[in-house]
Enzyme design. Structure first.
Site, mmCIF file in Angstrom:
data_model
loop_
_atom_site.group_PDB
_atom_site.id
_atom_site.type_symbol
_atom_site.label_atom_id
_atom_site.label_comp_id
_atom_site.label_asym_id
_atom_site.label_seq_id
_atom_site.Cartn_x
_atom_site.Cartn_y
_atom_site.Cartn_z
ATOM 1 N N GLY A 1 -5.567 1.925 7.315
ATOM 2 C CA GLY A 1 -6.202 1.268 8.968
ATOM 3 C C GLY A 1 -6.043 -0.476 8.632
ATOM 4 C CB ILE B 1 -3.331 9.127 9.160
ATOM 5 C CG1 ILE B 1 -3.245 8.667 7.686
ATOM 6 C CG2 ILE B 1 -3.658 10.143 9.963
ATOM 7 C CD1 ILE B 1 -5.559 8.034 7.342
ATOM 8 C CG HIS C 1 -0.625 5.554 4.501
ATOM 9 N ND1 HIS C 1 -1.683 5.874 5.470
ATOM 10 C CD2 HIS C 1 -0.911 5.098 3.529
ATOM 11 C CE1 HIS C 1 -3.041 4.963 4.998
ATOM 12 N NE2 HIS C 1 -2.582 4.737 3.689
ATOM 13 C CG ASP D 1 -2.210 1.279 0.984
ATOM 14 O OD1 ASP D 1 -1.212 2.302 0.245
ATOM 15 O OD2 ASP D 1 -3.190 0.636 1.847
#
Length: 284
Positions: free
Chosen positions: A210, A207, A192, A187
């Site tokens: 998830g 962040i 991120h 990803d």
């Protein structure tokens, strides 16, 4: 309307051949924080090839992380990716995932639900090898501004948090470089890793993925209530309820029931702000 529900549901599944090696599994586990302490026998089952087992959540990154959004290019799906949120994830494993393997993976739109101001697209990815089905992934993709087309609202997966105290509560620190490690499993979203990109998205810093929190939580439940035995897990689902930042601490509360563990995950340093909700681990 950008989403043509009939066309999306009628489209032929996309097919791809994927493969993975023990290094992919080890990298994924390390990206979840496995290996601390490095010589702990309980951690070696996630990091040492001679003892390796595979967390079922690895299915979300097998094949370089195509599972979550592999169907977004399907006929009938033409949406602004800026309006897209990963709302939830379910993994069902049909047998333990081998440490090294090859599989045929198919992706399709399994459902489109009308939530009023938004649409929810369920992208289903299934993988099989020569011995039969391996896993089924369902990613719930929330698309803002695409509801109101008169479709079915869809089932409610909300869980009521038990009124009793959790059976177990554990805390899992998130390393400052956790997102940098996890993104190596496929990803590459700069949200991120790149502070400038994160600011454009409305965050003061990058962040955590998830799906990284998703995997960390499954490992915590496995190690705490399932004797560290990933082969007992049959299914795992969650709803992404809020963001978490590298450097914070996940507080994982668990309620054990017959054949299942209900879980909530919060950010400890931010007054237990919700991170994962409606989370359930099913096990044998």
């Amino acid at each position: 309307m950008p989403i043509d529900v009939s066309a999306a549901l009628a489209a032929e599944p996309r097919r791809a051949e994927i493969g993975w090696h023990h290094k992919d599994v080890q990298l994924y586990h390390v990206g979840l924080g496995a290996g601390i302490p490095a010589t702990d026998p309980d951690e070696l089952r996630y990091t040492l090839e001679s003892r390796l087992q595979v967390l079922p959540s690895f299915a979300t990154v097998a094949g370089a992380g195509t599972a979550a959004f592999g169907g977004m290019g399907a006929p009938g799906i033409d949406v602004d990716l800026a309006a897209v949120l990963h709302g939830g994830q379910t993994v069902r494993v049909h047998r333990p995932i081998p440490v090294t393997g090859r599989a045929v993976q198919t992706s399709k739109v399994a459902a489109v639900y009308d939530k009023g101001k938004a649409a929810v697209i369920v992208l289903r990815t299934e993988a099989s090898d020569d011995d039969g089905p391996l896993w089924t992934n369902d990613a719930q993709i929330f698309v803002r501004g695409e509801g109101g087309f008169g479709g079915e609202r869809g089932p409610s997966d909300r869980l009521t948090v038990p009124e009793r105290a959790p059976d177990r509560t554990v805390e899992r620190p998130i390393r400052e470089d956790q997102g940098l490690l996890y993104r190596l499993s496929g990803d590459w979203n700069p949200l991120h890793a790149d502070p400038a990109f994160a600011k454009l998205a409305g965050f003061d810093r990058p962040i955590l993925h998830g799906l990284c929190t998703y995997g960390m939580t499954l490992k915590a439940v496995t190690d705490t209530l399932l004797d560290g035995d990933v082969s007992r897990i049959t299914a795992y689902r969650t709803r992404f309820a809020g963001v978490v930042f590298p450097g914070e601490t996940l507080r994982v509360r668990m309620w054990a029931e017959e054949g299942r563990v209900q879980v909530t995950v919060t950010a400890a340093e931010r007054d237990d702000a919700p991170v994962l909700a409606d989370t359930l681990v099913e096990h044998a």
